[in-house]
Motif scaffolding. Structure first.
Motif, PDB file in Angstrom:
ATOM      1  N   ARG A   1      39.510  32.968  56.565  1.00  0.00           N
ATOM      2  CA  ARG A   1      40.258  32.028  55.729  1.00  0.00           C
ATOM      3  C   ARG A   1      41.687  31.807  56.222  1.00  0.00           C
ATOM      4  NH1 ARG A   1      38.483  33.403  49.456  1.00  0.00           N
ATOM      5  NH2 ARG A   1      36.228  33.033  49.754  1.00  0.00           N
ATOM      6  N   MET A   2      42.037  32.435  57.319  1.00  0.00           N
ATOM      7  CA  MET A   2      43.361  32.263  57.904  1.00  0.00           C
ATOM      8  C   MET A   2      43.268  31.361  59.121  1.00  0.00           C
ATOM      9  SD  MET A   2      44.958  36.126  57.877  1.00  0.00           S
ATOM     10  CE  MET A   2      46.596  35.569  58.356  1.00  0.00           C
ATOM     11  N   THR A   3      44.354  30.700  59.418  1.00  0.00           N
ATOM     12  CA  THR A   3      44.418  29.963  60.673  1.00  0.00           C
ATOM     13  C   THR A   3      44.951  30.906  61.748  1.00  0.00           C
ATOM     14  OG1 THR A   3      46.701  29.217  60.350  1.00  0.00           O
ATOM     15  CG2 THR A   3      44.919  27.840  59.427  1.00  0.00           C
ATOM     16  N   GLU A   4      44.734  30.549  62.972  1.00  0.00           N
ATOM     17  CA  GLU A   4      45.229  31.372  64.072  1.00  0.00           C
ATOM     18  C   GLU A   4      46.750  31.440  64.044  1.00  0.00           C
ATOM     19  OE1 GLU A   4      45.139  31.193  68.935  1.00  0.00           O
ATOM     20  OE2 GLU A   4      43.337  30.605  67.813  1.00  0.00           O
ATOM     21  N   GLU A   5      47.396  30.343  63.687  1.00  0.00           N
ATOM     22  CA  GLU A   5      48.863  30.313  63.628  1.00  0.00           C
ATOM     23  C   GLU A   5      49.386  31.249  62.536  1.00  0.00           C
ATOM     24  OE1 GLU A   5      46.886  27.686  63.724  1.00  0.00           O
ATOM     25  OE2 GLU A   5      47.310  27.071  65.802  1.00  0.00           O
ATOM     26  N   GLU A   6      48.713  31.288  61.391  1.00  0.00           N
ATOM     27  CA  GLU A   6      49.129  32.185  60.303  1.00  0.00           C
ATOM     28  C   GLU A   6      49.018  33.642  60.736  1.00  0.00           C
ATOM     29  OE1 GLU A   6      47.915  29.546  56.336  1.00  0.00           O
ATOM     30  OE2 GLU A   6      46.433  30.886  57.264  1.00  0.00           O
ATOM     31  N   PHE A   7      47.935  33.962  61.419  1.00  0.00           N
ATOM     32  CA  PHE A   7      47.748  35.335  61.886  1.00  0.00           C
ATOM     33  C   PHE A   7      48.795  35.689  62.935  1.00  0.00           C
ATOM     34  CE2 PHE A   7      45.862  38.589  64.612  1.00  0.00           C
ATOM     35  CZ  PHE A   7      45.443  39.528  63.671  1.00  0.00           C
ATOM     36  N   GLN A   8      49.054  34.769  63.849  1.00  0.00           N
ATOM     37  CA  GLN A   8      50.066  35.004  64.880  1.00  0.00           C
ATOM     38  C   GLN A   8      51.433  35.283  64.254  1.00  0.00           C
ATOM     39  OE1 GLN A   8      49.727  31.422  67.284  1.00  0.00           O
ATOM     40  NE2 GLN A   8      48.867  32.598  68.981  1.00  0.00           N
ATOM     41  N   THR A   9      51.806  34.457  63.303  1.00  0.00           N
ATOM     42  CA  THR A   9      53.116  34.612  62.658  1.00  0.00           C
ATOM     43  C   THR A   9      53.222  35.965  61.972  1.00  0.00           C
ATOM     44  OG1 THR A   9      53.285  32.224  62.293  1.00  0.00           O
ATOM     45  CG2 THR A   9      54.687  33.652  60.944  1.00  0.00           C
ATOM     46  N   LEU A  10      52.187  36.338  61.237  1.00  0.00           N
ATOM     47  CA  LEU A  10      52.172  37.628  60.545  1.00  0.00           C
ATOM     48  C   LEU A  10      52.263  38.773  61.539  1.00  0.00           C
ATOM     49  CD1 LEU A  10      51.755  39.052  57.758  1.00  0.00           C
ATOM     50  CD2 LEU A  10      49.308  39.098  58.327  1.00  0.00           C
ATOM     51  N   PHE A  11      51.497  38.683  62.601  1.00  0.00           N
ATOM     52  CA  PHE A  11      51.444  39.754  63.605  1.00  0.00           C
ATOM     53  C   PHE A  11      52.784  39.896  64.330  1.00  0.00           C
ATOM     54  CE2 PHE A  11      50.374  41.714  67.655  1.00  0.00           C
ATOM     55  CZ  PHE A  11      49.424  42.667  67.299  1.00  0.00           C
ATOM     56  N   ILE A  12      53.334  38.784  64.770  1.00  0.00           N
ATOM     57  CA  ILE A  12      54.591  38.829  65.536  1.00  0.00           C
ATOM     58  C   ILE A  12      55.754  39.337  64.685  1.00  0.00           C
ATOM     59  CG2 ILE A  12      56.301  37.394  66.723  1.00  0.00           C
ATOM     60  CD1 ILE A  12      53.975  35.551  67.543  1.00  0.00           C
ATOM     61  N   ASN A  13      55.804  38.927  63.409  1.00  0.00           N
ATOM     62  CA  ASN A  13      56.921  39.297  62.543  1.00  0.00           C
ATOM     63  C   ASN A  13      56.851  40.743  62.060  1.00  0.00           C
ATOM     64  OD1 ASN A  13      57.979  36.738  62.777  1.00  0.00           O
ATOM     65  ND2 ASN A  13      57.068  35.998  60.871  1.00  0.00           N
ATOM     66  N   LYS A  14      55.648  41.297  61.955  1.00  0.00           N
ATOM     67  CA  LYS A  14      55.488  42.614  61.336  1.00  0.00           C
ATOM     68  C   LYS A  14      55.067  43.727  62.294  1.00  0.00           C
ATOM     69  CE  LYS A  14      56.243  41.122  57.112  1.00  0.00           C
ATOM     70  NZ  LYS A  14      57.379  41.602  56.267  1.00  0.00           N
ATOM     71  N   ILE A  15      54.483  43.362  63.437  1.00  0.00           N
ATOM     72  CA  ILE A  15      53.935  44.376  64.344  1.00  0.00           C
ATOM     73  C   ILE A  15      54.801  44.488  65.594  1.00  0.00           C
ATOM     74  CG2 ILE A  15      51.919  45.125  65.664  1.00  0.00           C
ATOM     75  CD1 ILE A  15      51.470  45.039  62.627  1.00  0.00           C
ATOM     76  N   LYS A  16      55.259  45.709  65.858  1.00  0.00           N
ATOM     77  CA  LYS A  16      55.989  46.006  67.081  1.00  0.00           C
ATOM     78  C   LYS A  16      55.164  47.008  67.886  1.00  0.00           C
ATOM     79  CE  LYS A  16      59.288  43.502  65.426  1.00  0.00           C
ATOM     80  NZ  LYS A  16      59.434  42.112  65.905  1.00  0.00           N
ATOM     81  N   MET A  17      54.833  46.637  69.131  1.00  0.00           N
ATOM     82  CA  MET A  17      53.901  47.425  69.920  1.00  0.00           C
ATOM     83  C   MET A  17      54.354  48.863  70.155  1.00  0.00           C
ATOM     84  SD  MET A  17      51.192  45.805  70.459  1.00  0.00           S
ATOM     85  CE  MET A  17      50.521  44.145  70.384  1.00  0.00           C
ATOM     86  N   GLU A  18      55.667  49.077  70.172  1.00  0.00           N
ATOM     87  CA  GLU A  18      56.167  50.428  70.440  1.00  0.00           C
ATOM     88  C   GLU A  18      56.203  51.298  69.187  1.00  0.00           C
ATOM     89  OE1 GLU A  18      59.662  47.813  69.408  1.00  0.00           O
ATOM     90  OE2 GLU A  18      57.853  47.684  70.655  1.00  0.00           O
TER      91      GLU A  18
END
Length: 221
Positions: free
Chosen positions: A102-119
């Motif tokens: 139910r999410m768009t790829e852009e919505e997932f990208q935004t959530l991931f980039i803003n909240k997830i830091k690889m380190e």
């Protein structure tokens, strides 16, 4: 059992059986003794062969397929569980419920980039030992991906018993960008070279394919 060629063979068996049993009680006047014997022998041979096929091939193979089907279901469940842990961890980190379908790829990208830091450490629980493990995000995602690759390789050892829809789903997963390039992207020693947006995009597309696998699992009962 009664599909395709098996259906044709079964129909022939029924016809020959009728002919066989009719010959036991009545022989039409227009049939010679020689022709009657030929019909009788063909019918009898076919019926005996069919019985042997059922006893020695069909029934043992049916049991083998049932056992393998249960094993295949177990592997599929493990693949789904490993990939669900990705989503579970992202939900914990972002404090947001995620529904890939139910999410768009852009919505997932935004959530991931803003909240997830690889380190940073990924908040997840080891499903086997029920203990909190310490992995950075990229190593955590990489660990699940490598585990999934191993499970898929194990699944393909039963290739001749896999149904076409499952093979198609597995093939789509294998040719996906995340499956093909995820290991290289997530294992780079220099995190500055990582592209979180691209990783998020590949991860999103990959998990949509995992949803197809979940749908297939429901059909197995």
């Amino acid at each position: 059992m009664f599909k395709g060629y098996n259906l044709v063979i079964t129909i022939i068996l029924i016809i020959l059986s009728i002919i066989l049993f009719s010959q036991l009680w009545y022989v039409p006047p227009f049939l010679s003794d020689k022709l009657t014997n030929i019909i009788y022998n063909i019918s009898m041979s076919y019926i005996v062969s069919y019985i042997f096929y059922l006893m020695l091939v069909y029934l043992p193979d049916k049991k083998r397929q049932k056992d393998i089907r249960e094993h295949v279901k177990s592997i599929i469940n493990s693949i789904i569980a490993a990939n669900d842990s990705d989503i579970d961890a992202i939900e914990k980190a972002t404090k947001q419920k995620i529904n890939i379908m139910r999410m768009t790829e852009e919505e997932f990208q935004t959530l991931f980039i803003n909240k997830i830091k690889m380190e940073e450490k990924a908040p997840f629980v080891n499903r086997v030992h029920f203990t909190t493990e310490v992995y950075e995000w990229d190593r955590f995602l990489l660990s699940n991906l490598e585990y999934t690759v191993e499970l898929k390789q194990l699944l393909f050892t039963y290739m001749i018993y896999l149904e076409d829809p499952l093979i198609k789903i597995l093939n789509n997963i294998i040719i996906s960008n995340y499956y093909q390039h995820g290991k290289r992207m997530l294992s780079t020693p220099n995190r500055e070279n990582q592209d979180p947006k691209l990783i998020a995009s590949y991860l999103f597309q990959y998990h949509k394919l995992i949803e197809d696998l979940k749908y297939y699992r429901k059909s197995l009962g």
